[in-house]
Design a protein around this motif. Structure first.
Motif, mmCIF file in Angstrom:
data_model
loop_
_atom_site.group_PDB
_atom_site.id
_atom_site.type_symbol
_atom_site.label_atom_id
_atom_site.label_comp_id
_atom_site.label_asym_id
_atom_site.label_seq_id
_atom_site.Cartn_x
_atom_site.Cartn_y
_atom_site.Cartn_z
ATOM 1 N N ARG A 123 0.493 -0.912 -0.202
ATOM 2 C CA ARG A 123 -0.328 0.067 -0.153
ATOM 3 C C ARG A 123 1.056 1.602 -0.250
ATOM 4 O O ARG A 123 2.309 1.099 0.449
ATOM 5 N N GLN A 124 0.457 1.919 -0.534
ATOM 6 C CA GLN A 124 1.292 3.369 -0.609
ATOM 7 C C GLN A 124 -0.163 4.255 -0.017
ATOM 8 O O GLN A 124 -1.165 5.083 -0.507
ATOM 9 N N GLU A 165 6.477 6.528 0.976
ATOM 10 C CA GLU A 165 7.021 5.014 0.168
ATOM 11 C C GLU A 165 5.725 3.772 0.264
ATOM 12 O O GLU A 165 5.139 3.872 1.039
ATOM 13 N N ARG A 166 6.027 3.086 -0.959
ATOM 14 C CA ARG A 166 5.427 2.110 -0.705
ATOM 15 C C ARG A 166 5.520 0.906 0.412
ATOM 16 O O ARG A 166 6.972 0.833 0.555
ATOM 17 N N TYR A 223 -4.318 0.729 -2.276
ATOM 18 C CA TYR A 223 -3.517 -0.607 -2.270
ATOM 19 C C TYR A 223 -3.224 -1.711 -3.621
ATOM 20 O O TYR A 223 -4.092 -1.701 -4.436
ATOM 21 N N TYR A 224 -2.122 -2.497 -3.571
ATOM 22 C CA TYR A 224 -1.755 -2.867 -5.078
ATOM 23 C C TYR A 224 -1.413 -4.294 -5.124
ATOM 24 O O TYR A 224 -0.628 -4.977 -3.682
ATOM 25 N N GLN A 247 9.833 -6.461 -0.865
ATOM 26 C CA GLN A 247 9.424 -5.821 -1.967
ATOM 27 C C GLN A 247 9.779 -5.847 -3.413
ATOM 28 O O GLN A 247 9.297 -6.552 -4.326
ATOM 29 N N TRP A 272 2.485 -6.725 -10.846
ATOM 30 C CA TRP A 272 2.102 -5.626 -9.890
ATOM 31 C C TRP A 272 0.355 -5.198 -11.036
ATOM 32 O O TRP A 272 0.821 -4.628 -12.220
ATOM 33 N N GLY A 284 -3.201 -0.478 -8.031
ATOM 34 C CA GLY A 284 -3.977 -0.869 -7.390
ATOM 35 C C GLY A 284 -5.308 -0.127 -7.320
ATOM 36 O O GLY A 284 -6.112 0.159 -8.347
#
Length: 125
Positions: free
Chosen positions: A38-39, A44-45, A94-95, A109, A115, A118
């Motif tokens: 999440r970012q 930062e993510r 959220y990814y 990560q 990916w 999101g």
């Protein structure tokens, strides 16, 4: 080619629940770990949760442990994130992500190579 599509985001009040879904296409992740990151704006993510290739191992960030549950459905090539007791600080994009290593449970990560775009989660107070 490889596509991960998240869904289920939205606006929820603090203390509420939400379930995010992610369905992959173009590549089978049945032998690979998957995760959620999440970012938030200006940050930062960060790692939220991950699940091993066979579902036998899960890992959570301390900030979500006990509130979030990650699961997967290999037949659907999908991964889910059940979020309970949501807090305003959970607000983020959220990814979902797929791991690059066969059978690997190294959830850093940088090891997630695929990916989604999101889905927004907003928790109001």
């Amino acid at each position: 080619q490889v596509q991960l599509v998240e869904s289920g985001g939205g606006l929820v009040q603090a203390g509420g629940s939400l379930q995010l879904s992610c369905e992959a296409s173009g590549r089978s992740f049945s032998l690979y770990a998957m995760g959620w990151f999440r970012q938030a704006p200006g940050k930062e993510r960060e790692f939220a949760a991950a699940i091993s290739w066979n579902g036998g191992l899960t890992n959570y960030a301390d900030s979500v442990k006990g509130r979030f549950t990650i699961s997967r459905d290999k037949a659907k090539n999908a991964v889910y994130l059940q979020m309970n007791s949501l807090k305003p600080e959970d607000s983020a994009v959220y990814y979902c992500a797929g791991h690059r290593g066969l059978y690997s449970s190294d959830f850093r990560q940088e090891n997630f190579a695929y990916w989604g775009q999101g889905t927004q989660v907003t928790v109001s107070s």
